[in-house]
Design a protein around this motif. Structure first.
Motif, PDB file in Angstrom:
ATOM      1  N   ARG A  25      -3.102 -14.145  -4.473  1.00 18.57           N
ATOM      2  CA  ARG A  25      -1.680 -14.245  -4.863  1.00 18.57           C
ATOM      3  C   ARG A  25      -1.328 -13.221  -5.930  1.00 18.57           C
ATOM      4  O   ARG A  25      -0.274 -12.589  -5.879  1.00 18.57           O
ATOM      5  CB  ARG A  25      -1.370 -15.651  -5.373  1.00 18.57           C
ATOM      6  N   ARG A  26      -2.222 -13.067  -6.914  1.00 13.42           N
ATOM      7  CA  ARG A  26      -1.968 -12.118  -7.990  1.00 13.42           C
ATOM      8  C   ARG A  26      -1.919 -10.688  -7.445  1.00 13.42           C
ATOM      9  O   ARG A  26      -1.036  -9.906  -7.788  1.00 13.42           O
ATOM     10  CB  ARG A  26      -3.064 -12.221  -9.054  1.00 13.42           C
ATOM     11  N   ARG A  27      -2.848 -10.348  -6.546  1.00 15.70           N
ATOM     12  CA  ARG A  27      -2.865  -8.993  -5.977  1.00 15.70           C
ATOM     13  C   ARG A  27      -1.628  -8.728  -5.125  1.00 15.70           C
ATOM     14  O   ARG A  27      -1.071  -7.632  -5.158  1.00 15.70           O
ATOM     15  CB  ARG A  27      -4.125  -8.784  -5.146  1.00 15.70           C
ATOM     16  N   ILE A  28      -1.191  -9.717  -4.355  1.00 13.88           N
ATOM     17  CA  ILE A  28       0.022  -9.555  -3.543  1.00 13.88           C
ATOM     18  C   ILE A  28       1.231  -9.361  -4.453  1.00 13.88           C
ATOM     19  O   ILE A  28       2.075  -8.498  -4.205  1.00 13.88           O
ATOM     20  CB  ILE A  28       0.211 -10.755  -2.593  1.00 13.88           C
ATOM     21  N   ARG A  29       1.309 -10.167  -5.523  1.00 15.34           N
ATOM     22  CA  ARG A  29       2.434 -10.045  -6.454  1.00 15.34           C
ATOM     23  C   ARG A  29       2.433  -8.671  -7.109  1.00 15.34           C
ATOM     24  O   ARG A  29       3.480  -8.016  -7.204  1.00 15.34           O
ATOM     25  CB  ARG A  29       2.334 -11.149  -7.507  1.00 15.34           C
ATOM     26  N   GLU A  30       1.260  -8.181  -7.537  1.00 13.48           N
ATOM     27  CA  GLU A  30       1.180  -6.851  -8.136  1.00 13.48           C
ATOM     28  C   GLU A  30       1.570  -5.768  -7.131  1.00 13.48           C
ATOM     29  O   GLU A  30       2.258  -4.811  -7.477  1.00 13.48           O
ATOM     30  CB  GLU A  30      -0.239  -6.597  -8.655  1.00 13.48           C
ATOM     31  N   TRP A  31       1.129  -5.918  -5.875  1.00 12.08           N
ATOM     32  CA  TRP A  31       1.462  -4.954  -4.839  1.00 12.08           C
ATOM     33  C   TRP A  31       2.965  -4.936  -4.591  1.00 12.08           C
ATOM     34  O   TRP A  31       3.559  -3.870  -4.427  1.00 12.08           O
ATOM     35  CB  TRP A  31       0.706  -5.303  -3.558  1.00 12.08           C
ATOM     36  N   GLN A  32       3.582  -6.123  -4.569  1.00 11.31           N
ATOM     37  CA  GLN A  32       5.025  -6.196  -4.335  1.00 11.31           C
ATOM     38  C   GLN A  32       5.782  -5.523  -5.476  1.00 11.31           C
ATOM     39  O   GLN A  32       6.781  -4.833  -5.249  1.00 11.31           O
ATOM     40  CB  GLN A  32       5.470  -7.647  -4.196  1.00 11.31           C
ATOM     41  N   ILE A  33       5.304  -5.702  -6.702  1.00 13.27           N
ATOM     42  CA  ILE A  33       5.962  -5.072  -7.854  1.00 13.27           C
ATOM     43  C   ILE A  33       5.841  -3.552  -7.743  1.00 13.27           C
ATOM     44  O   ILE A  33       6.817  -2.826  -7.924  1.00 13.27           O
ATOM     45  CB  ILE A  33       5.357  -5.581  -9.171  1.00 13.27           C
ATOM     46  N   ARG A  34       4.632  -3.067  -7.409  1.00 10.15           N
ATOM     47  CA  ARG A  34       4.449  -1.614  -7.255  1.00 10.15           C
ATOM     48  C   ARG A  34       5.334  -1.060  -6.150  1.00 10.15           C
ATOM     49  O   ARG A  34       5.938   0.002  -6.288  1.00 10.15           O
ATOM     50  CB  ARG A  34       2.990  -1.299  -6.932  1.00 10.15           C
ATOM     51  N   GLN A  35       5.397  -1.791  -5.035  1.00 10.64           N
ATOM     52  CA  GLN A  35       6.213  -1.340  -3.914  1.00 10.64           C
ATOM     53  C   GLN A  35       7.688  -1.287  -4.318  1.00 10.64           C
ATOM     54  O   GLN A  35       8.398  -0.349  -3.971  1.00 10.64           O
ATOM     55  CB  GLN A  35       6.016  -2.280  -2.728  1.00 10.64           C
ATOM     56  N   HIS A  36       8.131  -2.262  -5.092  1.00 12.30           N
ATOM     57  CA  HIS A  36       9.516  -2.292  -5.556  1.00 12.30           C
ATOM     58  C   HIS A  36       9.798  -1.089  -6.458  1.00 12.30           C
ATOM     59  O   HIS A  36      10.847  -0.438  -6.338  1.00 12.30           O
ATOM     60  CB  HIS A  36       9.769  -3.605  -6.305  1.00 12.30           C
ATOM     61  N   VAL A  37       8.863  -0.775  -7.343  1.00 11.60           N
ATOM     62  CA  VAL A  37       9.033   0.372  -8.241  1.00 11.60           C
ATOM     63  C   VAL A  37       9.083   1.673  -7.445  1.00 11.60           C
ATOM     64  O   VAL A  37       9.932   2.535  -7.687  1.00 11.60           O
ATOM     65  CB  VAL A  37       7.893   0.414  -9.289  1.00 11.60           C
ATOM     66  N   VAL A  38       8.188   1.813  -6.470  1.00 13.23           N
ATOM     67  CA  VAL A  38       8.156   3.034  -5.657  1.00 13.23           C
ATOM     68  C   VAL A  38       9.444   3.184  -4.866  1.00 13.23           C
ATOM     69  O   VAL A  38      10.011   4.279  -4.776  1.00 13.23           O
ATOM     70  CB  VAL A  38       6.922   3.033  -4.730  1.00 13.23           C
ATOM     71  N   ARG A  39       9.927   2.081  -4.304  1.00 13.44           N
ATOM     72  CA  ARG A  39      11.195   2.153  -3.562  1.00 13.44           C
ATOM     73  C   ARG A  39      12.336   2.554  -4.485  1.00 13.44           C
ATOM     74  O   ARG A  39      13.204   3.350  -4.108  1.00 13.44           O
ATOM     75  CB  ARG A  39      11.506   0.807  -2.922  1.00 13.44           C
ATOM     76  N   GLY A  40      12.356   2.019  -5.687  1.00 10.32           N
ATOM     77  CA  GLY A  40      13.401   2.379  -6.650  1.00 10.32           C
ATOM     78  C   GLY A  40      13.343   3.849  -7.024  1.00 10.32           C
ATOM     79  O   GLY A  40      14.373   4.517  -7.119  1.00 10.32           O
ATOM     80  N   MET A  41      12.117   4.356  -7.232  1.00  3.49           N
ATOM     81  CA  MET A  41      11.972   5.769  -7.560  1.00  3.49           C
ATOM     82  C   MET A  41      12.409   6.646  -6.394  1.00  3.49           C
ATOM     83  O   MET A  41      13.090   7.657  -6.591  1.00  3.49           O
ATOM     84  CB  MET A  41      10.523   6.065  -7.930  1.00  3.49           C
ATOM     85  N   ALA A  42      12.033   6.261  -5.177  1.00  2.00           N
ATOM     86  CA  ALA A  42      12.424   7.037  -3.999  1.00  2.00           C
ATOM     87  C   ALA A  42      13.940   7.030  -3.833  1.00  2.00           C
ATOM     88  O   ALA A  42      14.549   8.057  -3.512  1.00  2.00           O
ATOM     89  CB  ALA A  42      11.753   6.476  -2.748  1.00  2.00           C
TER      90      ALA A  42
END
Length: 62
Positions: A25-42
């Motif tokens: 759960r922690r790894r999925i949550r961290e991955w989702q946060i990273r993905q959200h940041v990358v999408r925002g940067m893109a």
């Protein structure tokens, strides 16, 4: 009065090891946060690029 150290803080370290499901759960949550940041940067980079293209077209053809 406290000196600010966290040696006696019960929340500083877990009492028991993290279970597999909790770790997953922690790894999925961290991955989702990273993905959200990358999408925002893109989105920000893409938006800036579109703005520059529009500005270039306006100065060139108007």
């Amino acid at each position: 009065m406290s000196d600010g150290s966290k040696t006696e803080d019960p929340g500083n370290t877990p009492d028991e090891p993290e279970s597999r499901t909790a770790r997953l759960r922690r790894r999925i949550r961290e991955w989702q946060i990273r993905q959200h940041v990358v999408r925002g940067m893109a989105y920000g980079v893409g938006s800036g690029a579109v703005s520059l293209i529009v500005l270039w077209v306006q100065t060139r053809y108007y």
